[in-house]
Write a protein that holds these residues in place. Structure first.
Motif, PDB file in Angstrom:
ATOM      1  N   SER A   1     -11.220  80.272 -21.663  1.00  0.00           N
ATOM      2  CA  SER A   1     -11.753  80.493 -22.739  1.00  0.00           C
ATOM      3  C   SER A   1     -13.250  81.027 -22.806  1.00  0.00           C
ATOM      4  N   GLU A   2     -13.855  80.662 -21.860  1.00  0.00           N
ATOM      5  CA  GLU A   2     -15.435  81.236 -21.693  1.00  0.00           C
ATOM      6  C   GLU A   2     -15.679  81.007 -20.298  1.00  0.00           C
ATOM      7  N   ALA A   3     -16.712  81.690 -19.908  1.00  0.00           N
ATOM      8  CA  ALA A   3     -17.090  81.787 -18.138  1.00  0.00           C
ATOM      9  C   ALA A   3     -17.112  80.444 -17.837  1.00  0.00           C
ATOM     10  N   GLY A   4     -16.218  80.276 -16.598  1.00  0.00           N
ATOM     11  CA  GLY A   4     -16.388  78.868 -16.036  1.00  0.00           C
ATOM     12  C   GLY A   4     -15.276  77.935 -16.535  1.00  0.00           C
ATOM     13  N   ASN A   5     -14.805  78.114 -17.614  1.00  0.00           N
ATOM     14  CA  ASN A   5     -14.024  77.124 -18.236  1.00  0.00           C
ATOM     15  C   ASN A   5     -12.599  77.487 -18.525  1.00  0.00           C
ATOM     16  N   CYS A   6     -11.781  77.053 -17.242  1.00  0.00           N
ATOM     17  CA  CYS A   6     -10.359  77.428 -17.392  1.00  0.00           C
ATOM     18  C   CYS A   6      -9.618  76.267 -17.547  1.00  0.00           C
ATOM     19  N   SER A   7      -8.323  76.525 -18.020  1.00  0.00           N
ATOM     20  CA  SER A   7      -7.074  75.566 -18.223  1.00  0.00           C
ATOM     21  C   SER A   7      -5.791  76.034 -17.745  1.00  0.00           C
ATOM     22  N   VAL A   8      -5.014  75.498 -17.259  1.00  0.00           N
ATOM     23  CA  VAL A   8      -3.395  75.812 -16.939  1.00  0.00           C
ATOM     24  C   VAL A   8      -2.572  75.347 -17.745  1.00  0.00           C
TER      25      VAL A   8
ATOM     26  N   THR B   1       1.246  68.685 -20.862  1.00  0.00           N
ATOM     27  CA  THR B   1       1.658  70.204 -20.273  1.00  0.00           C
ATOM     28  C   THR B   1       0.582  71.100 -20.420  1.00  0.00           C
ATOM     29  N   THR B   2      -0.896  70.374 -20.277  1.00  0.00           N
ATOM     30  CA  THR B   2      -2.001  71.238 -19.845  1.00  0.00           C
ATOM     31  C   THR B   2      -3.078  70.471 -19.030  1.00  0.00           C
ATOM     32  N   CYS B   3      -3.902  70.977 -18.298  1.00  0.00           N
ATOM     33  CA  CYS B   3      -4.902  70.434 -17.536  1.00  0.00           C
ATOM     34  C   CYS B   3      -5.920  71.575 -17.543  1.00  0.00           C
ATOM     35  N   SER B   4      -7.463  71.131 -17.741  1.00  0.00           N
ATOM     36  CA  SER B   4      -8.647  71.818 -17.395  1.00  0.00           C
ATOM     37  C   SER B   4      -9.345  71.734 -16.257  1.00  0.00           C
ATOM     38  N   PHE B   5     -10.027  72.871 -16.070  1.00  0.00           N
ATOM     39  CA  PHE B   5     -10.827  72.688 -14.589  1.00  0.00           C
ATOM     40  C   PHE B   5     -11.761  73.725 -14.706  1.00  0.00           C
ATOM     41  N   TYR B   6     -13.036  73.778 -13.822  1.00  0.00           N
ATOM     42  CA  TYR B   6     -13.997  74.412 -13.525  1.00  0.00           C
ATOM     43  C   TYR B   6     -13.629  75.564 -12.701  1.00  0.00           C
ATOM     44  N   CYS B   7     -13.875  76.956 -13.182  1.00  0.00           N
ATOM     45  CA  CYS B   7     -13.681  78.069 -12.374  1.00  0.00           C
ATOM     46  C   CYS B   7     -14.727  79.068 -12.235  1.00  0.00           C
ATOM     47  N   LYS B   8     -15.379  79.189 -10.838  1.00  0.00           N
ATOM     48  CA  LYS B   8     -16.639  79.948 -10.889  1.00  0.00           C
ATOM     49  C   LYS B   8     -16.330  81.489 -10.511  1.00  0.00           C
ATOM     50  N   CYS B   9     -16.995  82.323 -10.844  1.00  0.00           N
ATOM     51  CA  CYS B   9     -16.775  84.030 -10.493  1.00  0.00           C
ATOM     52  C   CYS B   9     -16.761  84.197  -9.150  1.00  0.00           C
TER      53      CYS B   9
ATOM     54  N   ASN C   1       6.528  77.507  -9.037  1.00  0.00           N
ATOM     55  CA  ASN C   1       5.916  78.649  -9.409  1.00  0.00           C
ATOM     56  C   ASN C   1       4.378  78.533  -9.196  1.00  0.00           C
ATOM     57  N   VAL C   2       3.887  79.530  -8.516  1.00  0.00           N
ATOM     58  CA  VAL C   2       2.242  79.606  -8.287  1.00  0.00           C
ATOM     59  C   VAL C   2       1.770  80.774  -9.218  1.00  0.00           C
ATOM     60  N   ARG C   3       0.684  80.453  -9.833  1.00  0.00           N
ATOM     61  CA  ARG C   3      -0.094  81.325 -10.570  1.00  0.00           C
ATOM     62  C   ARG C   3      -1.448  81.310  -9.967  1.00  0.00           C
ATOM     63  N   ASN C   4      -1.833  82.498  -9.955  1.00  0.00           N
ATOM     64  CA  ASN C   4      -3.506  82.837  -9.576  1.00  0.00           C
ATOM     65  C   ASN C   4      -4.282  83.261 -10.573  1.00  0.00           C
ATOM     66  N   TYR C   5      -5.568  83.456 -10.372  1.00  0.00           N
ATOM     67  CA  TYR C   5      -6.641  83.657 -11.528  1.00  0.00           C
ATOM     68  C   TYR C   5      -7.560  84.155 -10.610  1.00  0.00           C
ATOM     69  N   THR C   6      -8.356  85.160 -10.954  1.00  0.00           N
ATOM     70  CA  THR C   6      -9.349  85.792  -9.947  1.00  0.00           C
ATOM     71  C   THR C   6     -10.507  86.377 -10.957  1.00  0.00           C
ATOM     72  N   THR C   7     -11.717  85.901 -10.561  1.00  0.00           N
ATOM     73  CA  THR C   7     -12.806  86.600 -11.345  1.00  0.00           C
ATOM     74  C   THR C   7     -13.047  87.915 -10.805  1.00  0.00           C
ATOM     75  N   ILE C   8     -13.940  88.527 -11.737  1.00  0.00           N
ATOM     76  CA  ILE C   8     -13.953  90.018 -11.065  1.00  0.00           C
ATOM     77  C   ILE C   8     -15.012  89.889  -9.800  1.00  0.00           C
ATOM     78  N   PRO C   9     -14.678  90.946  -8.783  1.00  0.00           N
ATOM     79  CA  PRO C   9     -15.497  90.853  -7.490  1.00  0.00           C
ATOM     80  C   PRO C   9     -16.678  91.664  -7.520  1.00  0.00           C
ATOM     81  N   CYS C  10     -17.698  91.388  -6.673  1.00  0.00           N
ATOM     82  CA  CYS C  10     -18.795  92.135  -6.763  1.00  0.00           C
ATOM     83  C   CYS C  10     -18.817  93.448  -5.555  1.00  0.00           C
TER      84      CYS C  10
END
Length: 817
Positions: A382-389, A419-427, A448-457
Motif C-alpha cells: 500500500s505504501e513503501a515498506g508496508n506490505c500485506s499478504v 485470511t490476511t497478514c501484514s509485514f514490513y518490506c524493505k526495498c 503455493n509460494v508468492r514472491n515480492y521484490t522491490t526495484i534493484p539498484c
C-alpha cells in the motif's frame, strides 16, 4: 453266444499250445478242445481204414482208460467221462475190417479243472460286482463272466482266486454272472449262472455358501434312486449331522462363519441298497470384520492407513473408501490407501474374503483429510515498506500460518484464523510468502509460494575486460533485489545481450576490431529492470587474417599472401610450425616470405594480427608440405640378360617412387612403394640413364639426380660343339653388338675339363679330345670391361660319338640364374 465265444478262443489257444506226438508218418492227430470231463480229437483221414479207435489213458493215475470207436468216415470225435484236471495219453488207431491196426498216433493233453460254484454276488459300487466262489483243485486262474440280459454287454475278467471283482459295469444294471476255472489244458464249462445288479451312482454334489452361516447343497436327480442321505461334519470336529431326503437340494444353516464343512452324499435304490458316496468340502463366508482405527499420514506421498480386527476363515481383506479408492491385504490386519485428496470428508468399510465369497461390509468409519492449499495468494504494498499478504478461505481449515522469508535469510511468522497478514518490506529485497492451512489431520503437505521484490539498484563497480579476441567479460558486485542482470554491448548497428543471475557476464560473438558501449541493467521478475545505469566503452581485439596463397620460390623459400581486415596500426605474424622447427615472418602489408624450409617436411602455417588492444585469434591454418627428399644413393644390378634390379635409399616423406631406365634402344619404367624395383625388357650391351622421382602421400614430386648405367654384354648364341681332325673339339658361337669383349669358354667332360679365353672378335675355341664318345657341358660367356665374366649365360650339353659317326647331338640345356 457267450459259450460260442469261449469255445472259439479256446480252440485258438489249444491249437497254439498242444504238442503233437506222432508214432507214424501215415496218420496225424490233434486235441481240438478240452473241458473238465471231455476231449475233442481231430485226425487225418487214412486210406483203407474202416474204423478208428480212440483210447485215453491217465498218465499219472490208476484210473482206467476210456475208449471209443468210430467209422472210417469220421475225422473228429469226442471222448467223454474223463476226470477233471488229469493228464491223458490219447492214442488213435486206424483199423481194417479184421480190426487189424493199419496206422496209429499218440498225443498228450490235460483236461480242464472242475467247474467252480458261485457262493455270493454283491455290488458296493455302481460300476462293479464282486463274486465269491469255491476254488477248485488244479486251477491256475479263474474267468469271471458278466453278460447283460439283452446281450448288448459281455465281459470276461481274469482273477487269481476268490473273491473277484468285475469292473467297468453300468450303474443300476442287472447282469448274468458265471465263473470258469483255467489251467494249462484249457477252460472248464461255465458255472451255473446267477443274476446280480449294480448299485446306483453317487449324487454329484454342488455347494455354495450364500452367507457366513449357511451352505446350500444341490445335485442332479439320480436315475433309479428313491432316497438320498447327506452327512455333514465340521472340519476338526467329531460331531456330525445326518439326514435323509427325497429332494435334490438341502440347506444347512446355523453354521459357524469362516469354517470348513465336509458333506458326504449317497443314493439308495428301491431295494434298500446304498450306492456310491461322494464327499465335498465347503467353507462358509467369513465373519464381518470391525474397523478399529483410520490414520491419515502426511509426507511426500500422503496415505490413509486402515486397521481392523482379523476374523476366522478370511483369506484376504478389502478396505473401500467412499472416495472410490480401496486397498487389500492377505496376512496383515491393515492396508494403505495411497491416493489421498485434500479437503475431503470420507468414510471407509472393510470386508473379509475367502473361497466362498465376501463377508458383509463393516460399519463405516469416517475420517477427515488435511486441508487444501489456499488459492489466490497475493502481496500488496500500500505504501513503501508496508506490505500485506492476502489469500482465499479454505474448506475444513481451522487456522492458518503465514511465513514471510526475506532473501537474506530473515523470516517472520503470522498465525491467524483470518485470511490476511501484514509485514514490513524493505526495498532491494525479495520476499517469499507461503500460507499453510491446518486442521486435526494436519497441514497441507505443500503450499503455493508468492514472491515480492522491490526495484534493484544499479551496480557501482562495473569492470570490463577483454578475455578473448571477440569476448568481453563484465564483472560487478551483486545488488539487493536483483534476480537477473541484463548486460548489453552496443555498436553502431549491432547490440549483443547477456541475461544472467550471476554478477558476471561474458559477451561473446562480438565483432572484431570494433568499439562497444557496455551497460549492466539489474532486473527483478515482478518489478522490472532499472534502465538508469551508466554505460562504459571498450574495444575488441583485431580480426584474424586469412591465408590466401603460398607460393614456392627456389628450393626452400615460400611467399605467403594473406588478408588485412584491420585498421592501419595492425601488424601481422606468419608462423610455420613443423615437427622439429618453427619459421616465422612479420609484415604490416599483405605478404611475407618464409625461408630455409627443408625438404620432406610438413608445416602448419597460420597468421595472427596484433594491435594495441591485443592479439587476434589465429586465422585458419593451412598445411605447407615441402617436396620429399631424394634418395641418397642409387644402385643398379643386372640379374639376367634382360632383367635389372634397381635399389635406392629411402627419401624422407617419400611414399612411392618412379624409376625410369632410358636409352636409344628403348626404355623401362617402374612405379613402386618399395625401395627397389625389378625391371625387365633390358637390351644387353646398351647404355641407360637412370631417373628417379620421389612422390609424397599428397602427390608432391621431387625430380632427383640422374645416373648412368650400362647393361652387360650379350650372351653368345648358336653355340655348337664339333669334332675336327686330329681329335680336336671346336666350340663356336655367334655374338651381337660391338665385338669389343673377350669370351670365356669352359668345356666339362667326364674325363677332363678345359677352359679357353677368346679375344675380342674371335668366335671359336679348340680343345684336344681325350676320350671319344664323352658327354660335354659347354659354358660360353662374354667378359665385361671390369674383367668379370657374365654369370647368367646358358649351359649346353653335347654328346660326341667316336670316329666313324660324324653326328654331334645337343642333349639339353639349362639356364644359370
Amino acid at each position: 453266444m457267450g459259450a460260442l465265444r469261449l469255445n472259439t478262443l479256446g480252440l485258438l489257444f489249444l491249437l497254439s499250445v498242444t504238442q503233437l506226438i506222432s508214432w507214424s508218418s501215415d496218420i496225424t492227430m490233434t486235441v481240438f478242445t478240452v473241458t473238465s470231463k471231455s476231449m475233442t480229437i481231430q485226425w487225418s483221414d487214412y486210406s483203407g481204414a474202416v474204423s478208428y479207435r480212440i483210447t485215453a489213458t491217465p498218465k499219472n493215475s490208476p484210473e482206467s482208460s476210456v475208449f471209443a470207436q468210430y467209422s472210417g468216415q469220421t475225422v473228429m470225435a469226442s471222448l467223454n467221462s474223463l476226470s477233471p484236471n488229469t493228464v491223458y495219453i490219447v492214442r488213435i488207431e486206424a483199423m481194417d475190417n479184421a480190426l487189424n491196426v493199419l496206422s496209429s498216433a499218440e498225443t498228450e493233453d490235460t483236461t480242464a479243472p472242475e467247474v467252480p460254484v458261485i457262493v455270493e454276488a454283491y455290488s458296493k459300487h455302481s460300476d462293479s460286482i464282486t463274486l465269491k466262489f469255491g476254488e477248485v483243485s488244479g486251477a491256475t486262474s479263474y474267468i469271471l463272466r458278466a453278460e447283460s440280459d439283452n446281450d448288448d454287454f459281455f465281459s470276461e475278467t481274469v482273477v487269481s482266486g476268490s473273491p473277484g471283482t468285475i469292473v467297468g459295469l453300468r450303474p443300476y444294471t442287472e447282469y448274468r454272472l458265471s465263473v470258469l476255472s483255467v489251467n494249462a489244458g484249457g477252460w472248464s464249462q461255465p458255472s451255473e449262472s446267477i443274476d446280480a445288479r449294480t448299485v446306483v451312482m453317487a449324487p454329484n454334489l454342488e455347494t455354495i455358501s450364500p452367507d457366513n452361516a449357511t451352505i446350500n447343497v444341490a445335485w442332479t436327480p439320480i436315475e433309479n434312486a428313491v432316497l438320498y442321505t447327506l452327512c455333514i461334519i465340521q472340519e476338526g470336529s467329531s460331531s456330525r449331522f445326518k439326514l435323509n431326503t427325497t429332494d435334490t437340494n438341502v440347506t444347512f444353516d446355523d453354521l459357524q462363519a469362516g469354517m470348513t464343512y465336509c458333506i458326504k452324499g449317497n443314493a439308495w435304490d428301491e431295494e434298500g441298497r446304498a450306492g456310491d458316496d461322494l464327499t465335498v468340502c465347503q467353507i462358509t463366508r467369513p465373519p464381518t470384520p470391525n474397523v478399529i482405527h483410520v490414520q491419515v499420514t502426511q509426507g511426500r506421498s500422503p496415505t490413509i492407513t486402515v486397521y481392523w480386527m482379523s476374523v476366522q476363515g478370511a483369506e484376504g481383506y478389502v478396505a473401500e473408501a467412499t472416495s472410490s479408492e480401496n486397498c487389500t491385504a492377505t496376512v496383515s490386519n491393515f492396508c494403505f490407501i495411497n491416493s489421498v485428496e485434500c479437503g475431503q470428508m470420507n468414510s471407509v468399510t472393510v470386508i473379509a474374503i475367502n473361497a466362498a465369497g465376501p463377508s458383509q461390509h463393516s460399519s463405516p468409519r469416517t475420517y477427515k483429510t488435511y486441508p487444501c492449499p489456499p488459492e489466490n495468494i497475493s502481496v500488496e504494498e500500500s505504501e513503501a515498506g508496508n506490505c500485506s499478504v492476502v489469500w482465499s478461505e479454505v474448506d475444513l481449515a481451522d487456522y492458518y500460518i503465514a511465513y514471510h522469508k526475506r532473501n537474506d535469510g530473515s523470516e517472520k511468522i503470522c498465525n491467524t484464523t483470518g485470511t490476511t497478514c501484514s509485514f514490513y518490506c524493505k526495498c532491494g529485497y525479495t520476499y517469499l510468502t507461503t500460507v499453510f492451512p491446518y486442521n486435526e489431520a494436519g497441514s497441507s503437505p505443500y503450499a503455493n509460494v508468492r514472491n515480492y521484490t522491490t526495484i534493484p539498484c544499479c551496480p557501482e563497480d562495473v569492470a570490463v575486460k577483454l578475455v578473448s579476441t571477440e569476448t568481453l567479460e563484465i564483472m560487478w558486485s551483486p545488488v539487493k533485489g536483483a534476480e537477473l542482470y541484463e548486460t548489453t554491448a552496443t555498436e553502431t548497428e549491432e547490440a549483443i545481450h547477456c541475461n544472467d543471475t550471476a554478477p558476471v557476464c561474458a559477451l561473446s560473438d562480438l565483432t572484431c576490431n570494433s568499439r562497444y558501449s557496455v551497460v549492466v541493467t539489474p532486473c527483478s521478475e515482478l518489478r522490472g529492470c532499472n534502465r538508469t545505469c551508466r554505460p562504459q566503452t571498450h574495444e575488441t581485439a583485431p580480426c584474424a587474417p586469412e591465408l590466401l596463397d603460398m607460393t614456392q620460390y627456389g628450393d626452400s623459400t615460400y611467399t605467403v599472401q594473406f588478408s588485412t581486415p584491420n585498421n592501419d596500426n595492425t601488424s601481422y605474424t606468419i608462423t610455420a610450425t613443423g615437427r622439429y622447427d618453427t619459421h616465422t615472418c612479420h609484415s604490416t602489408n599483405s605478404s611475407c616470405d618464409l625461408t630455409n624450409l627443408p625438404c620432406g617436411s610438413m608445416y602448419e602455417v597460420e597468421a595472427v594480427a596484433t594491435s594495441s588492444v591485443g592479439q587476434s585469434l589465429p586465422g585458419y591454418s593451412k598445411t605447407l608440405e615441402t617436396g620429399p627428399c631424394c634418395p641418397a644413393s642409387i644402385s643398379v644390378t643386372q640379374v639376367t640378360q634382360a632383367m635389372t634390379n634397381v635399389t635406392w635409399s629411402p627419401g624422407h616423406r617419400a611414399r612411392s617412387y618412379i624409376v625410369a631406365l632410358t636409352s636409344s634402344r628403348g626404355h623401362a619404367k617402374c612405379h613402386t612403394l618399395d625401395n627397389h624395383c625389378l625391371m625387365g625388357c633390358i637390351t644387353c650391351g646398351t647404355n641407360y640413364s637412370v631417373e628417379v622421382e620421389a612422390i609424397s602421400r599428397t602427390g608432391h614430386i621431387s625430380n632427383c639426380k640422374q645416373k648412368g648405367f650400362s647393361s652387360s654384354a650379350c650372351c653368345p648364341t648358336n653355340v655348337k660343339l664339333t669334332r675336327r681332325t686330329n681329335s680336336v673339339l671346336r666350340v663356336q658361337w655367334r655374338s651381337f653388338g660391338l665385338q669389343v669383349q673377350n669370351h670365356t669358354v669352359q668345356l666339362y667332360g667326364t674325363g677332363s675339363n678345359h677352359t679357353c679365353v677368346a679375344s675380342a672378335g674371335r668366335k671359336y675355341c679348340d680343345f684336344q679330345e681325350t676320350t671319344c664318345g664323352d658327354v660335354y657341358t659347354v659354358a660360353a660367356a662374354p667378359v665385361g670391361p671390369d674383367g668379370v665374366e657374365v654369370s647368367f649365360c646358358q649351359l649346353r650339353t653335347f654328346t660326341v660319338p667316336c670316329p666313324g659317326n660324324s653326328a654331334v647331338i645337343a642333349r639339353g640345356r639349362r639356364s644359370v640364374a
